[in-house]
Design an enzyme around this catalytic site. Sequence first.
Site, mmCIF file in Angstrom:
data_model
loop_
_atom_site.group_PDB
_atom_site.id
_atom_site.type_symbol
_atom_site.label_atom_id
_atom_site.label_comp_id
_atom_site.label_asym_id
_atom_site.label_seq_id
_atom_site.Cartn_x
_atom_site.Cartn_y
_atom_site.Cartn_z
ATOM 1 N N LYS A 77 0.856 -1.196 0.000
ATOM 2 C CA LYS A 77 0.000 0.000 0.000
ATOM 3 C C LYS A 77 0.891 1.243 0.000
ATOM 4 O O LYS A 77 1.947 1.244 0.656
ATOM 5 C CB LYS A 77 -0.888 -0.041 1.257
ATOM 6 C CG LYS A 77 -1.850 1.132 1.387
ATOM 7 C CD LYS A 77 -2.715 0.971 2.639
ATOM 8 C CE LYS A 77 -3.704 2.104 2.824
ATOM 9 N NZ LYS A 77 -4.532 1.950 4.030
ATOM 10 N N SER A 152 -9.516 1.924 3.384
ATOM 11 C CA SER A 152 -8.725 2.709 2.479
ATOM 12 C C SER A 152 -7.744 1.890 1.632
ATOM 13 O O SER A 152 -7.245 2.377 0.626
ATOM 14 C CB SER A 152 -7.930 3.745 3.274
ATOM 15 O OG SER A 152 -7.042 3.093 4.173
ATOM 16 N N SER A 176 -9.513 -0.518 7.547
ATOM 17 C CA SER A 176 -9.032 -0.398 6.166
ATOM 18 C C SER A 176 -8.411 -1.642 5.562
ATOM 19 O O SER A 176 -8.086 -1.648 4.381
ATOM 20 C CB SER A 176 -8.026 0.741 6.052
ATOM 21 O OG SER A 176 -8.727 1.939 5.992
#
Length: 482
Positions: A77, A152, A176
């Site tokens: 990420k 997210s 997330s």
Amino acid sequence: MFAFRTIKDYHNELQNGQTTFVEAVRFYINAAKESATLNAYLELYETEALERAATLDAQQAAGQWAGKLHGVVVGLKDVICHKGHKVSAASHILEGFVSIYNATATQQLLDAGAIIIGRQNCDEFAMGSSNENSAFGTVKNAIDPARVPGGSSGGSAVAVQAGLCMVSLGSDTGGSVRQPADFCGIVGLKPSYGRVSRYGLIAYASSFDQIGIFANTVADVALTLEVIAGADAFDSTVSEKPVPAYSTVLDETETDRKYKIACFQEALDHPGLDPEIKTATGAFIQEIKAAGHTVELIDFDLLEYIVPTYYVLTTAEASSNLSRYDGIKYGYRAKGDDMDLTQLYKTTRSQGFGKEVQRRIMLGSFVLSAGYFDAYFTKAQQVRRILSNKTKDIFGHFDAIISPTVPSPAFKFGEMSHDPVEMFLADIYTVFANLVGVPGISIPLFTHSNGMPFGLQIMASHFDEVSLLRISKTFSALRQPL
Ligand code: GLN
């Protein structure tokens, strides 16, 4: 075609000479390029990954087999530092910034032999539940591209869902990892607070943030956790507790062990819960009971306080953490010669941060302001303490708490973005684990009549990832052969 079900199968194929590291990297890089419209990756490291794979192939030919994640193809990420590579938190404010060191988790992956193939899209500074807040475009759910992947860590979830890498690392401050895993039909683990080092993880809310893992199976999550968990001199909030051999322990799962499970009555009765998710969860509770485990519906009258508490505390921490992005130290700087320092700060931050991040910085500054500090921040800290005490109490009697992971399946783009409060409220089941620091996982068990997958959330006591993973494996097996 290159195919594998678990890392273990992949390693067997490698050792039997059925595949090579280079073949594996080519497969995932090609798949990622072919699925470029999903927008899961912000950047692919094709040349570098192929070079590393070739080195590993040569080492293997020489009889060297280095680490537990040898040749495992991984994505990160865009909030996890990777030395010599860009990291931007999907924000314009970090434009052009290159990491000067590895996050501890990145270093551990590399030391264990993993091959990092790219940087994955996410909501800006990990703030969001749909990936609609990335400065670099939305990520599409591979099952239905009209729907969000969750957030997210949406890019990281879709990369595993669509077969664009074997494992992704994301971050979970309020869900997330678990929420996008639920929306994409894969496994997503948030470890206990303090299990994995946060060194090199771009901070959103430091007392909530944890690096988490996406994979296709509980076994792959366990193996990756074993590699990235553990004490770190660079992060004093990481526990010194020894790291169990999660993958081995999982293999030894006692099939006849019966668990004592709690489920919050209020969670199932929540008016925002999709009726099909409610029915499926209820039916699964019956299956768990039929398999000999105990499930007790218990009262949890604090449920309605957890989302407000989470948003008061995380925005407060974010407003402080994000004050470093001022146009001076790194990243984007507003152009213009006629600005004094204050104007430069303001213009840079107004141009560099997106709308949601600005909203949260303002909310956080407000709850920390002299006149409101006690009414909001202090009060929220008190609620957090009450929640922690209550949780300890529950885990004194139960092995785990289960709930739906999210009240609805993946929604369509734009469906929720008009109302931030509605979006915040959808975090109702996930933020609890971050508020109290316990580990939580989402395992894919169900399919909605609209065709989208959804999961079951399981939470265990502090640092009891062993039970969490074992229960996940046992419950997954009730629905599908492992
Ligand atoms: N959806 C939550 C938020 O927007 C969770 C984010 C996260 O876990 N990083 O804050």
